[in-house]
Design an enzyme around this catalytic site. Structure first.
Site, PDB file in Angstrom:
ATOM      1  CE  LYS A 103       0.496  -1.963   4.075  1.00 19.70           C
ATOM      2  NZ  LYS A 103       0.054  -3.073   4.849  1.00 19.70           N
ATOM      3  CB  ILE A 134     -11.559  -7.535   4.267  1.00 23.69           C
ATOM      4  CG1 ILE A 134     -11.423  -7.817   5.757  1.00 23.69           C
ATOM      5  CG2 ILE A 134     -12.962  -7.079   3.916  1.00 23.69           C
ATOM      6  CD1 ILE A 134     -11.665  -6.570   6.619  1.00 23.69           C
ATOM      7  N   GLY A 185       3.247 -11.136  13.129  1.00 16.60           N
ATOM      8  CA  GLY A 185       3.370 -10.818  11.698  1.00 16.60           C
ATOM      9  C   GLY A 185       2.380  -9.766  11.236  1.00 16.60           C
ATOM     10  CD  GLU A 188       3.140  -2.539   6.904  1.00 15.94           C
ATOM     11  OE1 GLU A 188       3.873  -2.548   5.911  1.00 15.94           O
ATOM     12  OE2 GLU A 188       2.134  -3.273   6.996  1.00 15.94           O
ATOM     13  CE  LYS A 203      -3.410  -1.430   5.376  1.00 13.63           C
ATOM     14  NZ  LYS A 203      -3.396  -2.024   6.719  1.00 13.63           N
ATOM     15  N   GLY A 308      -1.790 -10.381   8.745  1.00 15.16           N
ATOM     16  CA  GLY A 308      -1.346 -11.739   9.072  1.00 15.16           C
ATOM     17  C   GLY A 308      -1.117 -12.547   7.797  1.00 15.16           C
TER      18      GLY A 308
END
Ligand code: NAP
Ligand code: HSE
Length: 438
Positions: A103, A134, A185, A188, A203, A308
């Protein structure tokens, strides 16, 4: 059908998740079985990994991947701006479609990359860049295309939502749980991007561009993270019936005239008090939730794991399959792009001045515990035509009081003026916190 060659740049949290899916195609979409991992770039060949490959597949030179004629789709999951951006552009110029979760690159250089992709007749798909697992990019590009979108908002950083949920439940400080988020995880490689809000700003810039149809100047988005948030505000918010969430909000301002060329948008990122009965208040842990509002759909909410390995890899592989499916259909005519999958803008957008953002606010002040202080604060708000929803005095000890004010919706310019005057009151020691409020 000939196998589709995949080049993976990065084998960290996301890259390993992608490699796991491609290496285990059973019970997945049949196209997964048609994918072949041709080459994987890493920084350190000696690093211990949960997944092993023959030596011939691993390389420390990602340029080999973007130039490899046996690779049709390059998956960039290395992160960072450079060399990631140059590798994406080189891959496009070599005629390869690209899937990226990056991103930071897309929010800053998305337009340039989309133009390169258009000229080369290839796709750049970015489902994993926002909301982890998502599906939100494809719905905005395709499924919601018939709507006039008015607002996109929600929780779009998993690390900070995980931290805030634990601060709320366990009363701990953010720094204490950040390490856990890194180990899981979620964070960043430089977690400042998460806790200072810049990941969420990247984002929301991407989502706004898709929802409102224009390129957003990422640098203009007012951004506050959770790094300065104190446990005391989480505690006060709970007492007042709210949860604190890092929200990213993008809403259409009323255009001055119909058919105006540039669409004014209010976009911002900040910790925000969310009433306990609002669905966003129940979004906890690494989960994200994105609310899209438009005409005629009304409201639609997308919810799920926002970071994740597995969830993000799920989104990356969805993009790979989209491209693989189209390539399988159109091997004869590679320049005939599906307009719903390619990125494009059809008008320009601009970010409204921060002073024009209209919202409710939470303000915590430290003042002397003397008669009349609350009255004086109330007077200044009144003079600035700011209507107060509630004003509460918490903890009064050692002649010092903590005063929490929740305003009705007001322009942020009005609030700044009022706070400047309030700061000047001799009884007011400092403004300890300001946040948004739903
Ligand atoms: P990560 O765990 O730090 O992995 C980065 C990978 O890239 C590592 O395998 C590293 O190699 C490799 N790499 C870095 N620089 C390289 C170079 N110059 N040459 C070759 N290989 C290089 O990062 P991540 O969490 O997977 O994130 C990757 C991207 O996905 C980022 O853009 C991130 O914003 C995005 N993303 C992450 C998540 C998430 O939940 N983690 C979710 C959505 C999007 P070594 O292994 O040898 O160090
Ligand atoms: N660091 C990001 C987050 C990864 O926590 O949301 C997913 O984009």
């Amino acid at each position: 059908m000939k196998k589709i060659g995949i080049g993976l740049i990065g084998l960290g949290t996301v890259g390993q998740g992608v490699a796991n899916i491609i290496s285990n195609p059973n019970d997945r979409h049949p196209l997964v079985g048609e994918l072949e991992l041709v080459s994987v770039a890493v920084r350190d060949l000696q690093k211990e990994r949960d997944i092993s490959f023959p030596d011939s597949i691993l390389t420390t030179n990602p340029i080999e991947i973007v130039n490899n004629p046996n690779i049709q789709i390059v998956v960039e999951v290395m992160g960072g701006i450079e060399p990631a951006k140059s590798l994406i552009i080189q891959a496009i110029r070599s005629g390869k479609s690209v899937v990226t979760a990056n991103k930071a690159v897309i929010a800053r250089h998305g337009e340039e990359i989309a133009n390169e992709a258009k000229s080369a007749g290839v796709y750049v798909l970015i489902e994993a860049a926002v909301g982890g697992g998502i599906p939100i990019i494809e719905p905005l590009k395709q499924s919601l295309g018939g709507n006039q979108i008015t607002k996109v908002s929600g929780i779009i950083n998993g690390t900070t939502n995980y931290i805030l949920s634990r601060m709320d439940k366990e009363g701990v400080n953010y720094a204490d749980v950040l390490k856990d988020a890194q180990q899981l995880g979620y964070a960043e490689s430089d977690p400042a991007a998460d806790v200072e809000g810049s990941d969420a700003a990247d984002k929301i810039a991407i989502l706004s561009g898709l929802a409102f149809g224009g390129t957003i100047n990422r640098a203009e988005i007012p951004t506050t993270g959770i790094n300065l948030l104190e446990a005391i505000d989480v505690n006060y918010a709970r007492k007042l019936g709210y949860a604190i969430k890092l929200l990213a909000i993008s809403e259409k301002e009323k255009a001055q005239s119909s058919g105006e060329e540039s669409q004014p948008l209010s976009i911002w990122v900040e910790p925000t008090l969310v009433p306990a009965d609002n669905p966003l208040a129940g979004v906890n842990g690494v989960n994200n939730a994105i609310l899209v509002e438009g005409n005629p759909i009304g409201q639609v909410m997308f919810f799920g794991p926002g970071a994740g390995s597995g969830p993000t890899a799920s989104a990356v592989v969805a993009d790979i399959l989209n491209i693989a499916g189209i390539q399988a259909m159109s091997e004869e005519n590679p320049f005939n792009l599906d307009p719903l999958l390619s990125a494009k803008s059809w008008r320009s957008c601009h970010v409204a001045n921060e002073k024009e953002i209209t919202k409710k606010n939470y303000i915590r002040l430290i003042a002397e515990d003397t008669p009349g202080v609350i009255g004086q604060i109330g007077n200044i708000f009144g003079q600035k035509k700011i209507s107060i929803e509630s004003i509460v005095q918490f903890d009064a000890s050692h002649n010092q009081a903590e005063i929490v004010v929740i305003t009705h919706k007001i322009k942020q310019g009005q609030l700044s003026e009022a706070l400047l005057e309030i700061k000047g009151l001799p009884q007011v020691k400092r403004i300890a916190a300001t946040m948004g409020c739903l």
